[in-house]
Design an enzyme around this catalytic site. Structure first.
Site, PDB file in Angstrom:
ATOM      1  N   SER A 133       3.839  -3.051   2.714  1.00 15.22           N
ATOM      2  CA  SER A 133       3.231  -2.100   3.076  1.00 15.22           C
ATOM      3  C   SER A 133       2.198  -2.812   4.420  1.00 15.22           C
ATOM      4  CB  SER A 133       2.195  -1.556   1.878  1.00 15.22           C
ATOM      5  OG  SER A 133       1.477  -0.489   2.064  1.00 15.22           O
ATOM      6  N   TYR A 146      -1.365  -3.714  -6.708  1.00 16.72           N
ATOM      7  CA  TYR A 146      -0.261  -2.963  -5.510  1.00 16.72           C
ATOM      8  C   TYR A 146      -0.404  -4.330  -3.988  1.00 16.72           C
ATOM      9  CZ  TYR A 146       1.907  -0.490  -2.156  1.00 16.72           C
ATOM     10  OH  TYR A 146       3.102   0.144  -1.315  1.00 16.72           O
TER      11      TYR A 146
END
Length: 230
Positions: A133, A146
């Site tokens: 990501s 995350y």
């Protein structure tokens, strides 16, 4: 080796990027195994779904063996797409959500990759695609957990490709920005919308990173919407 002889395993196959990736590879003639906790609703002669929690090592090993038995060949391409995220200030993050992100995003990737590599090394061919990501390249407020998992995916990917490149195995890490998927169902501060990228475009990039000359290795790809605010 023709596409019809190659077997692809896609984790997190039931929705979003994983789902679109399964469909695209089937359209390109590949054999596809989809792995996810919920059913992947694809009806195709070359597709089979496996219900799995990738954070369980023994279940992953059993699934890999079952896939090989069902398709009559070992996995050629692994796409580690399964992942989730929770938003919280670090000092307010629960143990449960922190551990769940690392169990799925990092440990699940490790278990799946470890399980397929011996056969790839044996035949001198393979490709592992890890979906990180933009959060794997920078810090994001209220997303420390995350970001930590996706930085881990980046580090694993960069180390792994150096371990296996001489075995003829490629490792590609992809860093998408915001994608219009169910990922944001758990993120209260952001709503999925049409200004985000499309999952099918991410799937196309995954395919293009794999559909390359044997001596051409795509290591990193960063993807972003051109106009994230419309």
């Amino acid at each position: 080796m023709s596409n019809s002889q190659k077997l692809v395993l896609v984790t997190g196959s039931s929705k979003g990027i994983g789902y679109e990736t399964c469909k695209l590879f089937l359209n390109k003639g590949f054999l596809v195994a989809g792995a996810s906790r919920t059913e992947t609703t694809i009806n195709h002669k070359n597709f089979k779904h496996y219900s799995i929690d990738v954070s369980d090592s023994s279940s992953v090993n059993s699934m890999i063996e079952e896939i090989q038995n069902n398709f009559g060949r070992s996995i050629d391409i692994l796409i580690n797409n399964a992942g989730l995220g929770y938003s919280s200030y670090l000092h307010e993050m629960s143990d449960e959500n922190w551990l769940k992100m690392f169990d799925i995003n990092v440990h699940g990737l490790f278990y799946c990759t470890r399980a397929v590599l011996p056969k790839m090394i044996e035949k001198g061919y393979g490709h592992v695609v890890n979906i990180s990501s933009i959060a794997g390249t920078t810090g994001v407020e209220t997303m420390a957990g995350y970001c930590g998992t996706k930085h881990a995916v980046r580090g694993i990917s960069h180390s792994l490709y150096k371990e296996v490149r001489n075995h003829g195995i490629k490792v590609t890490c992809i860093y998408p920005g915001s994608v219009n998927t169910n990922f944001f169902d758990e993120i209260d501060s952001v709503n999925a919308n049409d200004n985000m990228m499309r999952a099918e475009d991410i799937a196309r990039t995954i395919f293009e990173s794999i559909d390359t000359h044997p001596n051409y290795h795509v290591v990193d790809i960063e993807l972003r919407p051109l106009k994230p605010k419309g």
